[in-house]
Design an enzyme around this catalytic site. Sequence first.
Site, PDB file in Angstrom:
ATOM      1  CD1 TRP A 199      -1.881   2.841   6.971  1.00 15.67           C
ATOM      2  CD2 TRP A 199      -3.820   2.885   6.263  1.00 15.67           C
ATOM      3  NE1 TRP A 199      -1.733   3.319   5.670  1.00 15.67           N
ATOM      4  CE2 TRP A 199      -3.155   3.257   5.078  1.00 15.67           C
ATOM      5  CE3 TRP A 199      -5.350   2.896   5.849  1.00 15.67           C
ATOM      6  CZ2 TRP A 199      -3.320   3.865   3.993  1.00 15.67           C
ATOM      7  CZ3 TRP A 199      -5.536   3.239   4.588  1.00 15.67           C
ATOM      8  CH2 TRP A 199      -4.906   4.026   3.796  1.00 15.67           C
ATOM      9  CG  ASP A 224      -3.695  -3.732   8.369  1.00 20.39           C
ATOM     10  OD1 ASP A 224      -3.264  -4.408   7.326  1.00 20.39           O
ATOM     11  OD2 ASP A 224      -3.886  -2.672   8.344  1.00 20.39           O
ATOM     12  CE  LYS A 258       0.248  -1.204   0.919  1.00 24.70           C
ATOM     13  NZ  LYS A 258      -0.046   0.236   0.848  1.00 24.70           N
TER      14      LYS A 258
HETATM   15  N1  PMP Z   1      -3.641  -1.238   6.081  1.00 23.41           N
HETATM   16  C1  PMP Z   1      -2.395  -0.685   5.660  1.00 23.41           C
HETATM   17  C2  PMP Z   1      -1.293  -1.002   6.745  1.00 23.41           C
HETATM   18  C3  PMP Z   1      -2.320  -0.250   4.630  1.00 23.41           C
HETATM   19  O1  PMP Z   1      -1.046   0.268   4.184  1.00 23.41           O
HETATM   20  C4  PMP Z   1      -3.323   0.116   3.820  1.00 23.41           C
HETATM   21  C5  PMP Z   1      -3.131   0.902   2.358  1.00 23.41           C
HETATM   22  N2  PMP Z   1      -2.092   1.523   2.077  1.00 23.41           N
HETATM   23  C6  PMP Z   1      -4.561  -0.125   4.116  1.00 23.41           C
HETATM   24  C7  PMP Z   1      -4.728  -0.809   5.347  1.00 23.41           C
HETATM   25  C8  PMP Z   1      -5.892   0.177   3.297  1.00 23.41           C
HETATM   26  O2  PMP Z   1      -5.738  -0.791   2.317  1.00 23.41           O
HETATM   27  P1  PMP Z   1      -6.520  -0.452   0.705  1.00 23.41           P
HETATM   28  O3  PMP Z   1      -6.243   0.659   0.201  1.00 23.41           O
HETATM   29  O4  PMP Z   1      -6.473  -1.903   0.075  1.00 23.41           O
HETATM   30  O5  PMP Z   1      -8.194  -0.503   1.333  1.00 23.41           O
END
Ligand code: PMP
Length: 408
Positions: free
Chosen positions: A118, A209, A234
Amino acid sequence: MPTRDQVHNFAAGPSPLPTTCLEEAALGLLNYEDTGMGVCELSHRGKEFKAVIEGAEADLRSLLQVPDNYTILFSQGGGTGQFSAVVLNLLAAHRLAHPVPAEEFKPPVLDYVLTGSWSSKAYAEAQRLCTPPFPNCPAFGQPRIAASTKSTSWTRLPTRDEYNFSKDAAYVYYCENETINGIEFPPKPEDQSAFPFDLVPEGVEIVADYSSSFISRPIPNFSRHAIIYAGAQKNLGPSGVTVLIVRNDLLVDTTEASKLGCIPPVPITYEYKILADNKSLYNTPPTFPIYVSALVLQHLIKNKGGLEGLENTNKEKARILYETLENAEKKGKVKLVVRDSSARSWMNVTFNIEGEGEEKKFLEGAEKRGYRQLKGHRSVGGIRASIYNAVTIESVKLLCDYINEFCN
Ligand code: PMP
């Protein structure tokens, strides 16, 4: 057909939500507070929805003890949307703070700490957005890697001596919990892999994040952050709403910044200031996810002991699951992905089952018992048990019993 009680859902996100909140939401979907109209059928500018969104904001502020100099925003586009919005808003803020003529413009450095997929995706997006729009034009910014654990396949956190922050970066970016491999920065500064706030030069903004660890425990060094963001799906609510916590001085007019040149254009729905000026209602917000999140926040405050209660429960859930897996590891049956115990996520517990065909057997046995969505992320395989706020300690104990049984 199993009932909800017979299933234990370990999904990585979207993930389980408290049953009582879903029951209430189901009623609200049909007839919200005796209005004769469902919550999705109400104007986002009417008094009913105004109370919902304002309640959610106030509850989140009190739960996380968000200081007064931060604004809470409800936005769309997920964590991925924020990979872009962070770059755009912070480049604009940096440009306004450095209003030199365009000929003297030097693209600011953007420091990224890479600890998994991520943060890597966020970095890739910064590189994409900073690309010069035409030949011989300076880049908008210089994304740079301040630390990376890619060479060890994202299975550990950087050591203190591996960080190399720039003195004058526009910001430092990190992902508090990498959902795929289950790597999380430990909360106490004395923990060897804690995020090194003290190494980030003074005045350099910090962005985090928190998508997969939001409201699972207190946020260390809150006031050192410029922006904290999280997709709801989550720990907080359904997918579709993203929560942003932005320090007020970073709510900048990106149109004004554009007049100085040398920044990428900012789509209006991604501008933090426009969201803040309109109390997250510049355009139609995702009303249902915000409503369910509001119910979840009330539930966490009233029934789960607030953040302290959540922290204690989440700590205990992680403790018993990791302990079970360490014992199973001694028997040669499983292998934990993250070797440094202080870097192990409280939310996403990742492991491999040793032996040809054993993983399949483990998953089939789990499925029979009603333990769902344990398969690891498609990019890495293995097993991942996600144990977010709504996963009960009873569910975790049952999973531990199954792991013990499987290993004996
Ligand atoms: N950051 C993290 C730590 C994630 O776990 C995720 C998705 N699992 C994201 C960003 C991306 O999020 P989204 O799918 O809502 O765009």
